[in-house]
Motif scaffolding. Structure first.
Motif, PDB file in Angstrom:
ATOM      1  N   LEU A  28       0.821  -1.211   0.000  1.00  0.00           N
ATOM      2  CA  LEU A  28       0.000   0.000   0.000  1.00  0.00           C
ATOM      3  C   LEU A  28       0.857   1.264   0.000  1.00  0.00           C
ATOM      4  O   LEU A  28       0.442   2.302  -0.517  1.00  0.00           O
ATOM      5  N   CYS A  29       2.048   1.171   0.591  1.00  0.00           N
ATOM      6  CA  CYS A  29       2.932   2.330   0.707  1.00  0.00           C
ATOM      7  C   CYS A  29       4.009   2.367  -0.371  1.00  0.00           C
ATOM      8  O   CYS A  29       4.815   3.296  -0.411  1.00  0.00           O
ATOM      9  N   ARG A  54       4.334   8.343   5.496  1.00  0.00           N
ATOM     10  CA  ARG A  54       3.502   7.601   4.540  1.00  0.00           C
ATOM     11  C   ARG A  54       2.931   6.342   5.197  1.00  0.00           C
ATOM     12  O   ARG A  54       1.746   6.031   5.042  1.00  0.00           O
ATOM     13  N   GLN A  58      -1.098   5.839   6.219  1.00  0.00           N
ATOM     14  CA  GLN A  58      -1.857   4.730   5.619  1.00  0.00           C
ATOM     15  C   GLN A  58      -2.630   3.965   6.685  1.00  0.00           C
ATOM     16  O   GLN A  58      -3.705   3.430   6.417  1.00  0.00           O
ATOM     17  N   ASP A 165      -8.286   0.266  -0.551  1.00  0.00           N
ATOM     18  CA  ASP A 165      -7.132  -0.595  -0.271  1.00  0.00           C
ATOM     19  C   ASP A 165      -7.154  -1.242   1.102  1.00  0.00           C
ATOM     20  O   ASP A 165      -6.796  -2.406   1.224  1.00  0.00           O
ATOM     21  N   ILE A 166      -7.542  -0.516   2.126  1.00  0.00           N
ATOM     22  CA  ILE A 166      -7.448  -1.086   3.487  1.00  0.00           C
ATOM     23  C   ILE A 166      -8.443  -2.211   3.711  1.00  0.00           C
ATOM     24  O   ILE A 166      -8.291  -2.989   4.647  1.00  0.00           O
TER      25      ILE A 166
END
Length: 168
Positions: A28-29, A54, A58, A165-166
């Motif tokens: 994700l990062c 970042r 997130q 995304d999460i």
């Protein structure tokens, strides 16, 4: 590096509560999984602050973290996360969802039929830090496990076909 030790603990705690793997957070990062692993276990030798920001952003954490799991006293002094969530969830709709309706929805992992768009919009659009605040409030007020709350939200997001995304 010592200055990242507290950040690493907070990242590990929140990531675990959210049910995300180190590899997923790294993805994700846009980082290598070893970066997240080393940050969490305190063995990272060099990390750019922008990368630390970042990662924490997130996961809905602030870079000036003092405690990723506030005490009941700290929570009592904060504005109700559920009240703020109800406002956020209702911003685009004529009828407003009540904070208590959100509480029930998240505790039971069921979307209220009249307010399904509100709940799904909240899960899809709200800042992760705001969602985390709701999880903390529910944990303290209803004595529920944080991991279970994140899982309930993930179930609702999956049922609502959210692509954030999460929730993947």
């Amino acid at each position: 590096m010592h200055e990242f030790a507290e950040i690493g603990v907070a990242v590990r705690t929140r990531r675990s509560d959210m049910g995300l793997t180190q590899a997923r957070v790294a993805n994700l990062c846009g980082l290598l999984p070893t970066t997240v692993e080393q940050l969490e276990n305190g063995s990272i030798e060099k990390l750019d602050w922008a990368v630390a920001i970042r990662i924490t952003a997130q996961l809905g954490l602030n870079i000036h973290i003092s405690n990723p799991r506030p005490t009941r006293r700290q929570m009592d002094r904060m504005k109700s996360a559920l009240d703020a969530a109800a406002i956020t969830a209702s911003v685009s709709y004529r009828n407003s969802i009540k904070a208590e309706d959100l509480r029930v929805a998240f505790l039971t992992a069921t979307t209220p039929p009249d307010y399904a768009p509100h709940v799904l919009n909240f899960l899809d659009e709200a800042p992760v830090s705001q969602i985390a605040g709701v999880v903390e409030q529910l944990h303290h007020e209803n004595n529920v496990n944080r991991i279970n709350m994140w899982e309930n939200m993930r179930k609702m997001a999956t049922a609502g076909h959210l692509l954030r995304d999460i929730w993947q």
